[in-house]
Design a protein around this motif. Structure first.
Motif, PDB file in Angstrom:
ATOM      1  N   GLN A 157      -5.783  -3.673  -1.335  1.00 24.23           N
ATOM      2  CA  GLN A 157      -5.392  -4.545  -2.450  1.00 24.23           C
ATOM      3  C   GLN A 157      -4.326  -3.885  -3.314  1.00 24.23           C
ATOM      4  O   GLN A 157      -3.357  -4.525  -3.718  1.00 24.23           O
ATOM      5  N   VAL A 158      -4.538  -2.586  -3.594  1.00 20.57           N
ATOM      6  CA  VAL A 158      -3.570  -1.859  -4.414  1.00 20.57           C
ATOM      7  C   VAL A 158      -2.234  -1.770  -3.675  1.00 20.57           C
ATOM      8  O   VAL A 158      -1.165  -1.959  -4.253  1.00 20.57           O
ATOM      9  N   GLU A 159      -2.320  -1.522  -2.368  1.00 22.15           N
ATOM     10  CA  GLU A 159      -1.112  -1.446  -1.549  1.00 22.15           C
ATOM     11  C   GLU A 159      -0.347  -2.768  -1.609  1.00 22.15           C
ATOM     12  O   GLU A 159       0.870  -2.795  -1.779  1.00 22.15           O
ATOM     13  N   ASN A 160      -1.086  -3.872  -1.465  1.00 20.48           N
ATOM     14  CA  ASN A 160      -0.468  -5.195  -1.552  1.00 20.48           C
ATOM     15  C   ASN A 160       0.194  -5.411  -2.899  1.00 20.48           C
ATOM     16  O   ASN A 160       1.307  -5.918  -2.981  1.00 20.48           O
ATOM     17  N   TYR A 161      -0.513  -5.009  -3.956  1.00 21.61           N
ATOM     18  CA  TYR A 161      -0.020  -5.244  -5.310  1.00 21.61           C
ATOM     19  C   TYR A 161       1.305  -4.524  -5.542  1.00 21.61           C
ATOM     20  O   TYR A 161       2.288  -5.118  -5.981  1.00 21.61           O
ATOM     21  N   VAL A 162       1.322  -3.233  -5.204  1.00 19.99           N
ATOM     22  CA  VAL A 162       2.555  -2.467  -5.393  1.00 19.99           C
ATOM     23  C   VAL A 162       3.634  -2.977  -4.433  1.00 19.99           C
ATOM     24  O   VAL A 162       4.816  -3.058  -4.783  1.00 19.99           O
ATOM     25  N   GLY A 163       3.195  -3.367  -3.224  1.00 20.34           N
ATOM     26  CA  GLY A 163       4.137  -3.909  -2.242  1.00 20.34           C
ATOM     27  C   GLY A 163       4.856  -5.139  -2.757  1.00 20.34           C
ATOM     28  O   GLY A 163       6.062  -5.309  -2.546  1.00 20.34           O
ATOM     29  N   ILE A 164       4.128  -5.990  -3.463  1.00 24.13           N
ATOM     30  CA  ILE A 164       4.722  -7.213  -4.008  1.00 24.13           C
ATOM     31  C   ILE A 164       5.847  -6.877  -4.982  1.00 24.13           C
ATOM     32  O   ILE A 164       6.903  -7.508  -4.977  1.00 24.13           O
ATOM     33  N   HIS A 213       7.659  -4.149  -4.997  1.00 26.73           N
ATOM     34  CA  HIS A 213       8.804  -3.683  -4.205  1.00 26.73           C
ATOM     35  C   HIS A 213       9.534  -4.857  -3.562  1.00 26.73           C
ATOM     36  O   HIS A 213      10.765  -4.913  -3.556  1.00 26.73           O
ATOM     37  N   ASP A 214       8.761  -5.797  -3.002  1.00 28.22           N
ATOM     38  CA  ASP A 214       9.369  -6.967  -2.357  1.00 28.22           C
ATOM     39  C   ASP A 214      10.261  -7.716  -3.336  1.00 28.22           C
ATOM     40  O   ASP A 214      11.376  -8.112  -3.012  1.00 28.22           O
ATOM     41  N   ALA A 215       9.743  -7.904  -4.551  1.00 28.04           N
ATOM     42  CA  ALA A 215      10.502  -8.658  -5.550  1.00 28.04           C
ATOM     43  C   ALA A 215      11.846  -7.983  -5.811  1.00 28.04           C
ATOM     44  O   ALA A 215      12.883  -8.648  -5.850  1.00 28.04           O
ATOM     45  N   PHE A 216      11.836  -6.650  -5.958  1.00 30.30           N
ATOM     46  CA  PHE A 216      13.103  -5.945  -6.183  1.00 30.30           C
ATOM     47  C   PHE A 216      14.009  -6.075  -4.965  1.00 30.30           C
ATOM     48  O   PHE A 216      15.217  -6.276  -5.096  1.00 30.30           O
ATOM     49  N   ASP A 217      13.417  -5.979  -3.767  1.00 25.62           N
ATOM     50  CA  ASP A 217      14.214  -6.103  -2.539  1.00 25.62           C
ATOM     51  C   ASP A 217      14.917  -7.454  -2.475  1.00 25.62           C
ATOM     52  O   ASP A 217      16.057  -7.552  -2.037  1.00 25.62           O
ATOM     53  N   PHE A 218      14.206  -8.503  -2.875  1.00 27.63           N
ATOM     54  CA  PHE A 218      14.802  -9.838  -2.810  1.00 27.63           C
ATOM     55  C   PHE A 218      15.615 -10.155  -4.061  1.00 27.63           C
ATOM     56  O   PHE A 218      15.924 -11.309  -4.339  1.00 27.63           O
ATOM     57  N   GLU A 219      15.903  -9.121  -4.838  1.00 27.23           N
ATOM     58  CA  GLU A 219      16.780  -9.229  -6.006  1.00 27.23           C
ATOM     59  C   GLU A 219      16.238 -10.128  -7.108  1.00 27.23           C
ATOM     60  O   GLU A 219      16.970 -10.899  -7.723  1.00 27.23           O
ATOM     61  N   LEU A 220      14.939 -10.024  -7.328  1.00 25.88           N
ATOM     62  CA  LEU A 220      14.332 -10.699  -8.469  1.00 25.88           C
ATOM     63  C   LEU A 220      14.010  -9.657  -9.533  1.00 25.88           C
ATOM     64  O   LEU A 220      13.850  -8.476  -9.224  1.00 25.88           O
ATOM     65  N   GLY A 221      13.920 -10.096 -10.776  1.00 26.38           N
ATOM     66  CA  GLY A 221      13.402  -9.237 -11.823  1.00 26.38           C
ATOM     67  C   GLY A 221      11.879  -9.258 -11.783  1.00 26.38           C
ATOM     68  O   GLY A 221      11.286 -10.122 -11.146  1.00 26.38           O
ATOM     69  N   VAL A 222      11.248  -8.294 -12.451  1.00 32.73           N
ATOM     70  CA  VAL A 222       9.782  -8.238 -12.445  1.00 32.73           C
ATOM     71  C   VAL A 222       9.267  -8.107 -13.876  1.00 32.73           C
ATOM     72  O   VAL A 222       9.820  -7.343 -14.669  1.00 32.73           O
ATOM     73  N   ILE A 223       8.250  -8.891 -14.203  1.00 32.59           N
ATOM     74  CA  ILE A 223       7.566  -8.751 -15.487  1.00 32.59           C
ATOM     75  C   ILE A 223       6.082  -8.562 -15.211  1.00 32.59           C
ATOM     76  O   ILE A 223       5.461  -9.416 -14.579  1.00 32.59           O
ATOM     77  N   ILE A 224       5.537  -7.418 -15.626  1.00 31.49           N
ATOM     78  CA  ILE A 224       4.096  -7.197 -15.491  1.00 31.49           C
ATOM     79  C   ILE A 224       3.488  -7.316 -16.882  1.00 31.49           C
ATOM     80  O   ILE A 224       3.948  -6.667 -17.818  1.00 31.49           O
TER      81      ILE A 224
END
Lengths: 476, 476
Positions: B187-194, B196-207
């Motif tokens: 689950q943690v791997e998925n969470y952090v992976g998401i 990374h994916d967002a940055f890869d697809f050139e989106l910004g991230v808000i946690i």
């Protein structure tokens, strides 16, 4: 708003009251600047508030749409067309556009496979150009692209996630995979897998086949070679369409030596190009033949009906073909006619075909058997362990047991092609119920063989299968 | 249109000329029927042409939007909020809605994992209900759901494929994973992976982190138990939120025995419910503290600025905190002030923090070390082969080499929390630059530990990172 206008006019008036000649000079300068800007039309993107308003408008109307309840009368074909870059398969886009324009949704999809960083960069840089191409060519369609590990994964994403609120695809449009016999097994697996995925996600499926195939990327590349000025923007496809890239290399290395061959290629390209524009032209007098063999909710009828109300297709009349019993032909004709008139669908003719379920003639069957020969496992001629091993190694191959189990269905496809040749050889377009295969039960190659034999040597064929959602209604 | 109206009125006139009393009776009957229908308001979905027009409108304006060129002035936060079913994380939806309402896009996303057939059925049956919930609660947001093999795959689909034309997400909004210490490693791997994916697809991230957490599904289920009438529509979540399902079972089996425990649970739920409505209320007088530590294009400034122009947040003033050198405090303050005034962003105060890069005090560091202790590999205390084996088996664990390499960065997060406690303990909201980790270089647990320590014991925190696209501009 009106107060502001009044204030502005008042100011103009006061200007003249204070100093009339200064006001006149001011206006003269303003007028000159206005004319200058209008005349020069500088290409500046001001990021104006009008542009912002477009966004707000689009958003508001998409939100308003979400409050509308679904109704069968408001069903529209909302298509996800797997065109790749839209300029690469223009005919596929044209025919999809013909039944989605103005009242349906059309999304042109491209899947990039390969290393993610590279793909995303390529994808994002091409996004605007491809959408601009659609706008320039007056195609009311959206361009969407994804980067994925495999083609099937990418399409799976698009099938599920693309669209906004109510504006999401309900039908997958895909070209027939012409090269299934020579392509690698994984490609065929992906192709059939996509069709299964679409049904799983409750979308309808339309497979379109034209004899020349849809993909004209090789022509685009040859054109690019002749006119280097347009070569650059097209270089981006090379990465994605590597097969065509090879052909392109073959063209520049080989064609100079072997002129006869290159002439053949040129002729072939010419025909390909002609085929790719066939749906752009106005269709001549003729018929659209609908072979309605299963009840799938009505999509098989709706699509050709929408075509006939378009200007380009208005000279085409609908002819309906359907199965029936030999002793009840007239009755079934009447039932069908009353059904169609209830749906308010105009038709020229109804044909009840009684001999769908008889065996095909020997020649056609032999042809089919020869076609599937390379993909058969022939496990019954081998001893058990070898057969088991082969089955595990090549699960996509056609086993004898499977062929026996689906013999009736294979007969049916071969027989249907005979009937299509007999009745619809001269139609402008054939719309046909798509046979479906249960996932896992029918091997990918047998399914492709069915589609191949069914649509062989015919005018353009649309194989259609709705998702059992009703799309037609009696009520007006 | 006007001709038709004229014709209709003419007909009405002619009716009276032909037979005046019959015309009168006709009108009386018509009037009666009209009043009857208006009064009874039968709940019928006529599938009217108005509804069809909504679709055409939405489509046309979405198409018109595609012709508009991108411009930094027209950047809007278009958010993909991972809320699950929107009623399950209302606070996450509220805060996202606060900065997307009316001028941005908000898509509430849910991912169903599990056997595909079941998921798709559940997903499609819940689709309309959840969109209706959004409409009923006046949230201008879309609901989108996908079925996928894993949570990360589903989010990947949504990140890439969701949206239509220009209306596609450019920012991922996600709640902080509160239970990362007890959750399974995948689950943690998925969470952090998401992320990374967002940055890869050139989106910004808000946690976003609020101290109570966002997920109120357990409260919803307890409510469902007390009021069986609303239990049924909520039963659908059970499958997806299996963790809460267990809690629910625990509640009905255990709570009857142990009343003290159930009271605790009740109190806890009460606090959870209160926390979940905190962004619904008007915010009191106070500050929004922006800790702008990296230049990410300006998203970190834009989001709080948009908040301050909302009615609910208008009593909050912006305070900017940024790093600087001790001997140039006044200069840097002036530079920042002039920059912000060029952006036309009003602020109450600017603080230049000089001691970000010093070592944190021993207690805080000890706390951090204790926190990561269970996830450390301690490979240097072991012999080579065991260490290698451990590394292969648990790649998500924190190695000593890694901890040493990123010691400075770990110090920084711990130190930042000290500073946040010192300066922003009383803020209404903290907006903070999100630290990023290079994929592969930093283990998932170390990254989660950074986020944890950074945002610990604070008012609601938004950790923001743009995708280096400029979202603010000098030009008006």
């Amino acid at each position: 708003m009106w107060v502001s206008l009044f204030g502005a006019l008042l100011c103009c008036g006061v200007m003249f009251v204070i100093n009339w000649w200064a006001a006149l000079i001011t206006y003269a300068i303003e007028l000159f600047l206005y004319i200058y800007v209008t005349y020069k039309k500088p290409e500046v993107n001001w990021g104006s508030s009008t542009q912002a308003l477009y966004f707000v408008n689009a958003l508001d109307s998409a939100l308003a749409l979400t409050t509308v309840e679904d109704h069968v009368k408001n069903f529209r074909p909302q298509c996800l067309a797997l065109t790749g870059a839209p300029m690469v398969r223009p005919a596929l886009l044209d025919i999809t556009h013909a039944f989605t324009k103005n009242n349906g949704l059309c999304i042109c999809c491209e899947v990039y496979t390969g290393p993610r960083k590279l793909c995303v960069k390529e994808m994002n840089s091409g996004m605007e150009k491809k959408q601009a191409w659609l706008t320039k060519n007056k195609r009311k369609a959206f361009y969407a692209a994804v980067a994925a590990d495999s083609f099937r994964d990418g399409v799976k994403s698009l099938l599920q996630a693309s669209g906004l609120g109510r504006m999401k695809p309900n039908t997958l449009v895909i070209g027939f995979k012409k090269d299934w016999r020579s392509a690698p097994a994984t490609q065929v697996e992906n192709y059939v897998g996509i069709i299964h995925d679409a049904f799983d996600f409750e979308l309808g499926v339309i497979i379109i086949r034209i004899s020349q195939g849809f993909d004209i990327s090789q022509v685009l590349q040859v054109q690019g070679m002749c006119f280097p000025s347009i070569w650059l923007p097209r270089a981006t496809y090379c990465l994605t369409y590597q097969t065509s890239f090879h052909i392109f290399f073959f063209l520049i290395t080989e064609s100079t030596i072997n002129t006869i061959q290159s002439m053949h290629v040129g002729e072939f390209n010419q025909r390909l190009l002609e085929a790719s524009t066939q749906f752009k032209k106005k269709q001549g007098k003729g018929t659209i033949d609908i072979w309605w063999l299963f009840d799938d909710g009505g999509l098989t009828i709706l699509i050709p009906y929408i075509l006939t109300i378009r200007k380009k297709w208005k000279n085409c009349k609908l002819r309906i073909f359907t199965g029936g019993k030999v002793n009840r032909i007239e009755e079934e004709k009447l039932v069908m006619a009353s059904l169609l008139s209830k749906f308010r669908i105009k038709f020229a003719d109804i044909n009840i075909i009684c001999d769908i379920n008889i065996k095909p003639n020997k020649e056609s069957w032999k042809f089919f058997e020869e076609m599937i020969e390379p993909y058969r496992l022939h496990e019954s001629c081998k001893d058990m362990p070898t057969a088991e091993k082969l089955k595990r190694e090549t699960p996509w191959k056609i086993t004898d047991a499977e062929l026996e189990a689906f013999k009736e269905k294979s007969y049916r496809q071969v027989r249907l092609n005979e009937l299509l040749q007999e009745h619809s050889r001269a139609a402008n377009l054939i719309v046909l119920s798509l046979p479906v295969a249960r996932k896992g039960a029918v091997s990918d190659y047998l399914y492709m063989a069915w589609l191949e034999i069914l649509s062989k040597n015919l005018p353009p064929v649309l194989m259609v299968r709705g998702n059992h959602k009703n799309v037609l209604t009696f009520y007006s």
